[in-house]
Design a protein around this motif. Structure first.
Motif, PDB file in Angstrom:
ATOM      1  N   TRP A  81     -26.671 -23.544 -50.336  1.00 17.54           N
ATOM      2  CA  TRP A  81     -26.776 -23.147 -48.934  1.00 17.54           C
ATOM      3  C   TRP A  81     -28.156 -23.505 -48.394  1.00 17.54           C
ATOM      4  O   TRP A  81     -29.092 -23.734 -49.145  1.00 17.54           O
ATOM      5  N   LEU A  95     -29.032 -13.075 -45.735  1.00 20.36           N
ATOM      6  CA  LEU A  95     -28.686 -13.490 -44.379  1.00 20.36           C
ATOM      7  C   LEU A  95     -29.807 -13.104 -43.416  1.00 20.36           C
ATOM      8  O   LEU A  95     -30.520 -12.114 -43.639  1.00 20.36           O
ATOM      9  N   THR A 123     -31.457 -19.218 -38.967  1.00 18.45           N
ATOM     10  CA  THR A 123     -30.039 -19.508 -39.131  1.00 18.45           C
ATOM     11  C   THR A 123     -29.785 -20.075 -40.523  1.00 18.45           C
ATOM     12  O   THR A 123     -30.672 -20.676 -41.134  1.00 18.45           O
ATOM     13  N   THR A 183     -21.246 -21.761 -46.690  1.00 16.43           N
ATOM     14  CA  THR A 183     -20.832 -20.464 -47.202  1.00 16.43           C
ATOM     15  C   THR A 183     -21.567 -20.161 -48.508  1.00 16.43           C
ATOM     16  O   THR A 183     -22.287 -21.004 -49.041  1.00 16.43           O
ATOM     17  N   ARG A 202     -25.327 -14.632 -39.527  1.00 15.37           N
ATOM     18  CA  ARG A 202     -25.647 -15.998 -39.938  1.00 15.37           C
ATOM     19  C   ARG A 202     -26.640 -16.662 -38.978  1.00 15.37           C
ATOM     20  O   ARG A 202     -27.343 -17.603 -39.362  1.00 15.37           O
TER      21      ARG A 202
END
Length: 414
Positions: free
Chosen positions: A267, A309, A298, A302, A332
């Protein structure tokens, strides 16, 4: 003299040798460029002078040549912990030089341990180091914490009084090294580790995964591990990072967390921070200014662990969201804006005040990102700790819908 006043005076005298000179990265001598040092401060008053008059303490002045003398400032206070209880907190800052003072800026290391005399404690250490001739700036953030905190799920899913206490231990290791490219402009790389251990809720409370309906990093008793590398760009023309009077600050960080560093999923995250300081009074002896701050945070793809977060009050310095519980909004995507008016009350600069307002928009259930905003506001009192450094002790009262709170800071919030 009451105990609180004596506490502040003792802390002030211990700070006398802490000289945090104003800086413009990449622009030459800090002493030459900082007009706050060139101005006559003899008519100004701070807690150091008050402490010297009231207490039989003599403090030697720091040598102004090339030495690497370490100076300390200490501010003890108490604070409320998430989930209830009070902790003893001590904020200690060490300042020193890693090169000639004529062409090298002051380096800072801050240690803010807390302990509630039971099973909750934290040992955060932050550093901001300027190498010789300001060719490199190296920053670090290391934490070992037993840190319970409340969560309200994603977005605006739950009202203020519907919250869940989450318990875990936390290890953080952030290190960044940036090289000067030109006046005020730096670029470099970093490493970031976030490791949360035994994430759980009490047996009589809902499980975190059931409460948030989020899959990653929420299983009862699980661990959350995020290890990533980053590319960083920094532009900074502030004269004093603890109490900026003018200038710009802008930073951009792109972080990637690949599987070969131990992550369960790949991620990415982007963090963009911008600040502007506008003075209304040409006199450098009087504080009369507007400070503006916004950041965008941001994540992409996934598999991002829930506690990694974007969340209000969890940017690098944990200063955003006055008037809100830390972690009040999470999603997110998060965008934050704040404006603060700062002004002196007394002509000698000892006392001042601030008025601020902020707002947050976050993605998630029942939240329309960039359309639904969550506002907060408040005011604060400032007491001059060190007039040469421009360092203040700040007492802030903030409020929002369903919540209000008081915070104590050493230096300005941003």
């Amino acid at each position: 003299m009451n105990r609180l006043a004596l506490f502040f005076l003792l802390g002030s005298v211990s700070c006398h040798t802490t000289v945090i000179y104003g800086q413009i990265p990449g622009s030459g001598s800090a002493l030459e460029r900082d007009s706050t040092l060139q101005a006559d401060t003899s008519k100004l008053l701070d807690l150091i002078e008050i402490g010297k008059k009231l207490l039989p303490v003599r403090v030697k002045r720091a040598r102004a040549a090339q030495g690497k003398l370490i100076s300390f400032s200490v501010l003890p206070f108490s604070a409320q912990l998430p989930g209830g209880g009070t902790a003893l907190v001590t904020s200690t800052t060490a300042s020193f030089y890693l090169g000639n003072r004529k062409d090298t800026y002051v380096s800072l290391v801050t240690f803010i341990p807390y302990w509630n005399f039971k099973r909750r404690f934290g040992f955060p250490i932050r550093s901001y180091l300027w190498l010789s001739q300001n060719r490199w700036v190296i920053s670090g953030d290391t934490r070992l914490m037993v840190y319970p905190q409340h969560t309200w799920g994603l977005g605006r899913q739950y009202p203020e009084d519907t919250k869940l206490l989450v318990n875990y231990s936390y290890i953080r290791l952030y290190q960044q090294a940036l090289k000067r490219l030109s006046r005020g402009l730096f670029a470099g790389v970093g490493y970031h580790l976030d490791y949360r251990i035994n994430i759980h809720t009490d047996s009589l409370r809902p499980r975190l995964q059931d409460f948030t309906r989020y899959e990653y990093g929420t299983a009862q008793g699980s661990n959350s591990f995020s290890s990533g590398i980053s590319l960083n760009v920094l532009f900074d023309t502030r004269r004093n990072s603890l109490n900026p009077w003018d200038g710009y600050y802008a930073s951009l960080q792109y972080r990637v967390n690949p599987t070969f560093l131990g992550n369960d999923h790949v991620w990415h995250a982007v963090y963009l921070d911008f600040r502007r300081y506008i003075r209304f009074d040409p006199s450098l002896q009087k504080q009369n200014m507007l400070a503006l701050w916004t950041y965008l945070w941001t994540v992409f793809k996934t598999g991002v662990p829930y506690l990694d977060l974007p969340s209000l009050g969890w940017e690098d310095y944990n200063r955003s969201g006055r008037g809100f519980n830390q972690n009040r909004y999470r999603g997110r995507d998060l965008l934050y804006v704040e404006a603060e008016y700062r002004r002196d009350i007394t002509n000698n600069g000892l006392l001042g005040f601030v008025i601020f307002a902020n707002a947050t928009t976050v993605s998630g259930p029942r939240s329309l990102y960039l359309l639904n905003w969550n506002p907060g506001a408040g005011a604060g009192i400032r007491v001059k700790l060190n007039k040469r450094a421009g360092t203040n002790i700040g007492l802030n009262y903030g409020f929002s819908r369903g919540y209000s709170g008081v915070t104590l800071t050493l230096g300005e919030v941003f």
